[in-house]
Design an enzyme around this catalytic site. Structure first.
Site, mmCIF file in Angstrom:
data_model
loop_
_atom_site.group_PDB
_atom_site.id
_atom_site.type_symbol
_atom_site.label_atom_id
_atom_site.label_comp_id
_atom_site.label_asym_id
_atom_site.label_seq_id
_atom_site.Cartn_x
_atom_site.Cartn_y
_atom_site.Cartn_z
ATOM 1 N N TYR A 1 10.672 -13.928 -9.378
ATOM 2 C CA TYR A 1 12.038 -14.357 -9.672
ATOM 3 C C TYR A 1 12.194 -15.869 -9.566
ATOM 4 C CZ TYR A 1 13.693 -9.579 -9.841
ATOM 5 O OH TYR A 1 13.886 -8.287 -10.193
ATOM 6 N N GLU B 1 -4.076 6.476 10.913
ATOM 7 C CA GLU B 1 -3.451 6.620 9.590
ATOM 8 C C GLU B 1 -1.970 6.981 9.673
ATOM 9 O OE1 GLU B 1 -5.348 9.425 6.893
ATOM 10 O OE2 GLU B 1 -3.592 9.501 5.605
ATOM 11 N N ASP C 1 -6.676 11.394 8.477
ATOM 12 C CA ASP C 1 -6.684 12.813 8.113
ATOM 13 C C ASP C 1 -8.081 13.198 7.623
ATOM 14 O OD1 ASP C 1 -3.336 12.831 6.609
ATOM 15 O OD2 ASP C 1 -4.026 13.099 8.690
#
Lengths: 563, 373
Positions: B107, B202, B254
């Protein structure tokens, strides 16, 4: 009591014979106007004008006079129009006026083979007949055949039953023409339209295809229109040729056999036809099992038939082509450019070719852009197609014409025009001008409105138009390229200084850097690169167009299958 | 608690020096003075220039370079934008305490005028990556930052400069939910670390669990929450803590190919950041679990592997980083055989304390972690 009526007797052949009589040609056409272009009043007005103007142009060209043609059409109300056409041709001698204007199928052109506008010789007489049928009025013809001679005024009708002209009045007139030529005035039923199929359009297109003519037009509504002469030279006069054997029809051959002065068959063949030498004549006689020493007048019908098929089999040279008089590329381009303010025009006059023993030549021109371009957002219109046969504009039967068919078969997207469905008339800011000239232009009907679709003709038209289209697309690409090139250079102008200023800011340097010379070098390098790219692209387009047909010395007999 | 390890190197100055960026501009100016059409040479980040460096154990970019020249119409705008962004970043680092996100930069470019402004964000991102590649530093080091994600908890003291400009220190034990890892923490000076390992986790659930069960005390560890795929600043911080203090990193995710991938990116970097992996990757970090074998060993509740998972496993088997790692290959094979995956939080079936009391100690022992050798 009711009177007894004898029952109708079954008619015998003799009875019927009493009722039968010969129908004259004039009578036949009286009942079949549509065959000659008098289907409806609007078309009739156009046909009458057309026939007279065509004749005037033919006459002027033959006499080597730069044509001055005046067309006046007055609306008399009640669907009646007075059509007056005047030319500065050689005029017609008094004794011939009646024959030329008053009998159908009379003319000088029927047995000769030469490119001319009025190839069948029916035209003007049919107009006289039409006038007579619709208003009962005679045609009025003024003719001056000698510069310092008298002007004869003839009032003419046609005896329909006998197919003979009927002179109502013929005398020398005080109110004569100021120059040699003809003025014909016809009172007809008609209708004036200003759309495409109109006298206005016919005269406009005639002016384009005959830029050596000066045409002044006084329309029924509005101001006089003047089509000034664009060139001061007449086109070359086409020579007359003898028929070529490979197009001959049995009926014509029979007639030729009867009227020939040759006493031997082989002599007849060599003298009455073009391109038959003694060897070929002998070969033809051999193939038809006829004695070359036979008297031509003794040849029977079935023997003539054998001659026709023998002539079809023998290998012969192509017919001569100097009988054709095309407009030429310079003239087409000049004429188009003056008529249509376009940005680009190109043209090609192809080498002559042959169909069915008749020489013919196709020329095409294309105009692109300029005032043909529509404003942004407006839908693209179909390309305007101007068709001409022997310099006469064809305004009707667009879809039946060989020209249209040929154009529709071209893949126009390749050439920068829109063509939905890849067939049909393309859309875009372009105009196609096609001219076919021939000793005998084949039309789809007697009204001479559309060219018949012979393969050879369609092929020639396609090749001519494709050649123009190739040049046009090169031009379009050049324009696009030029635009792109300006864009590219603009990018450099814009960003080079910005690169320098950002680098200086980044380096926190306040040094004054002179990079103008470097920028010029960079821009020049770009120009060189772009020029090379352009060259490469042009080479590619040229290579694609190099497939020209070669001129064959031997005349190839080809099947002339209709399209 | 084990002995505090020694610092092996001085904290590096994380932020890029303004001089480094200035030099780029000076190079251009010099070329103009010498009459040469100016250009910059940028290491190529295309896939055919990606190389796996076995000695360092991460992907690096090869020697191919692309040149952006002011003489080439296709490059000149990019070159101008490159220099403009570099100038902007130079001012940022000079200022020191202002950071911008990639989106903000996009921007901001609008204020530079129509000639410079980027039409789309990816264009702007590419220019930023070009600068990274040229100076060999991640953008976080020149103050172009990602969104805050990731969190750190433990006995680690970091000196940072607050947005107001004042310098402060913080000990991450003093934070209520862990210290969010943003630009200021990421580039802060690591003053004191009492831990002898880092454990990267995680999921937020497991991170919170370990915090509440005081795993940091029990294992003398710094806990880092990666929040899924670790953002660059988190990876940067892990690397810095690990290498400045010579302490190992264990990654706990995981039990699925994507969890494994999280570990691999921390260890060996990503292909996308190949040009700055040398600043982001922690090659000595180790994957702790949850492994495929754990699923059967601990009878974890599991889900079926999807076709995408299988595809990923096949890819990982062929990856040069895993080729020679026997343990890794075994685990990959086990996943394929089982056809199952499980979340690390499945371990909670054995209660709150299980991970801290049994699971992690077992794993750390297996990996011969300090304190567990």
């Amino acid at each position: 009591m009711a009177k007894l009526v004898a029952p109708a007797k079954a008619k015998t052949a003799d009875d019927l014979a009493l009722e039968q009589r010969e129908i004259s040609v004039a009578e036949f056409f009286e009942k079949n106007r549509h065959l000659l272009g008098f289907d409806n009043p609007a078309k009739a007005l156009l046909t009458v004008t057309k026939e007279a103007v065509d004749n005037s142009l033919d006459a002027c060209e033959e006499a080597r006079i730069l044509p001055e043609i005046k067309v006046k059409i007055k609306d008399k109300g009640n669907d009646r129009f007075e059509v007056e056409i005047e030319d500065n041709g050689p005029g017609i001698i008094k004794t011939q006026i009646a024959n030329i204007f008053g009998s159908l199928l009379y003319g000088s052109k029927f047995h000769k083979l030469r490119q001319s506008r009025g190839q069948q010789g029916i035209g003007i007489s049919a107009s006289v007949l039409y006038a007579q049928l619709t208003t009962g009025k005679p045609a009025v013809i003024l003719s001056k055949a000698k510069e310092d001679g008298p002007t004869y005024e003839t009032h003419l009708m046609i005896d329909v039953a006998k197919n003979r002209p009927e002179i109502v009045k013929q005398e020398e007139t005080e109110k004569g023409l100021s120059h040699t030529g003809i003025r014909i005035m016809l009172d007809i039923e008609g209708k004036y339209v200003q759309r495409y199929h109109s006298v206005d359009e016919y005269l406009r297109q005639t002016a384009i295809s005959n830029p050596y003519a000066h045409v002044t037009y006084y329309p029924p509504i509005g101001e006089k229109v003047e089509y000034k002469r664009k060139v001061n030279e007449l086109p070359k006069l086409p020579t007359e040729i003898k028929p070529h054997p490979q197009g001959i029809e049995l009926g014509i051959l029979k007639r030729m056999l009867k009227v020939t002065e040759s006493r031997k068959l082989s002599g007849f063949l060599q003298n009455s036809f073009s391109k038959i030498g003694s060897t070929a004549a002998e070969e033809i006689c051999r193939l038809s099992s006829l004695d070359p020493a036979r008297d031509p007048k003794t040849i029977e019908r079935d023997e003539a038939d054998k001659l026709v098929s023998a002539m079809g089999k023998v290998k012969l040279m192509r017919p001569p082509t100097d009988c054709l008089s095309p407009l030429g590329e310079a003239l087409m381009e000049k004429s188009l450019q003056q008529e249509v303010k376009c940005e680009f025009v190109t043209s090609i006059t192809r080498e002559p070719s042959v169909y069915r023993g008749q020489p013919f030549q196709v020329e095409a021109a294309m105009a692109y852009g300029g005032e043909l371009k529509k404003a942004e957002g407006e839908e693209q219109q179909p390309v305007e197609i101007m068709r001409f046969a022997n310099r006469v504009p064809l305004l009707y039967q667009f879809s039946d014409c060989a020209t249209t068919k040929a154009i529709s078969q071209i893949q126009w997207r390749r050439y920068g025009l829109d063509q939905p469905g890849s067939s049909g008339v393309p859309k875009g800011p372009a105009l196609i001008f096609i001219h076919m000239c021939s000793t005998w232009v084949p039309f789809t009907s007697e009204s001479k409105e559309a060219i018949a679709s012979y393969q050879e003709i369609i092929k020639e038209i396609k090749l001519a138009v494709q050649e123009c289209a190739r040049k046009m697309v090169t031009h379009i690409h050049k324009g696009q390229r030029a635009k792109r090139e300006t864009e590219r250079l603009r990018v450099f102008d814009k960003y080079f200084p910005l690169v320098i200023s950002s680098a200086k800011d980044l380096a926190e340097s306040k040094e004054k850097l002179d990079f103008k010379e470097m920028m010029e070098k960079v821009v020049n390098k770009q120009l060189v690169e772009m020029a090379e790219e352009t060259k490469e692209l042009d080479e590619e387009v040229k290579k694609a167009g190099k497939k020209r047909d070669r001129k064959k010395e031997e005349f190839d007999v080809e099947e002339t299958g209709e399209d | 608690m084990s002995k505090r390890p020694e610092k092996t190197r001085a904290p590096e100055k994380v932020m890029v020096d303004a001089e480094t960026l200035k030099k780029i501009g000076q190079g251009i100016v010099q070329q103009i003075k010498e009459g040469k059409v100016p250009s910059v040479s940028i290491p190529s980040r295309t896939s055919n220039n990606l190389v796996y460096d076995p000695s360092n154990q991460y992907y690096v970019i090869g020697n191919q370079k692309i040149s952006r020249s002011a003489g080439n119409i296709r490059h000149i705008k990019l070159l101008a934008q490159f220099l403009k962004v570099a100038w902007f970043c130079k001012d940022l680092v000079k200022e020191g305490n202002k950071h911008v996100t990639k989106r903000e930069l996009y921007y901001i470019s609008e204020s530079w005028g129509e000639a410079f402004k980027f039409d789309e964000q990816p264009e702007c991102d590419n220019v930023v990556e070009d600068i990274e590649a040229v100076i060999g530093r991640p953008r976080e080091d020149f103050n172009i930052i990602p969104d805050n994600r990731g969190s750190i908890y433990g006995d680690i003291t970091i000196k940072y400069r607050s947005p107001s400009g004042k310098f402060n220190t913080i000990n991450c034990l003093d934070t209520p939910d862990g210290q969010s890892i943003g630009p200021r923490i990421c580039e802060g000076e690591i003053q004191k670390v009492s831990a002898d390992k880092v454990i990267a986790i995680e999921t937020g659930g497991m991170y919170n669990r370990l915090m509440e069960e005081e795993a940091h005390k029990k294992f003398n560890a710094i806990l880092v929450h990666t929040a899924g795929q670790a953002p660059r600043s988190t990876r940067r911080l892990i690397k810095r803590i690990s290498e400045e203090n010579n302490i190992p990193v264990y990654i706990f995710c995981d039990s699925d190919p994507f969890g494994l991938h999280i570990a691999m990116v921390i260890i060996a970097g990503s292909a996308k950041s190949a040009h700055v992996n040398h600043k982001l990757a922690t090659p000595k970090a180790q994957w702790l679990g949850t492994t495929a074998t754990d699923i059967t060993k601990y009878k974890l509740r599991s889900d079926k592997l999807r076709p995408l998972d299988f595809k990923r496993l096949e890819e990982l088997k062929k990856d040069p980083r895993y080729k020679d790692d026997a343990r890794m290959q075994k685990e990959l094979q086990t996943w394929v055989k089982l056809g199952k995956k499980a979340e690390q939080q499945a371990l909670l079936r054995y209660g709150f304390r299980f991970v801290v009391d049994e699971y992690l100690p077992d794993k750390l022992k297996e990996l011969k972690a300090p304190g567990f050798r």
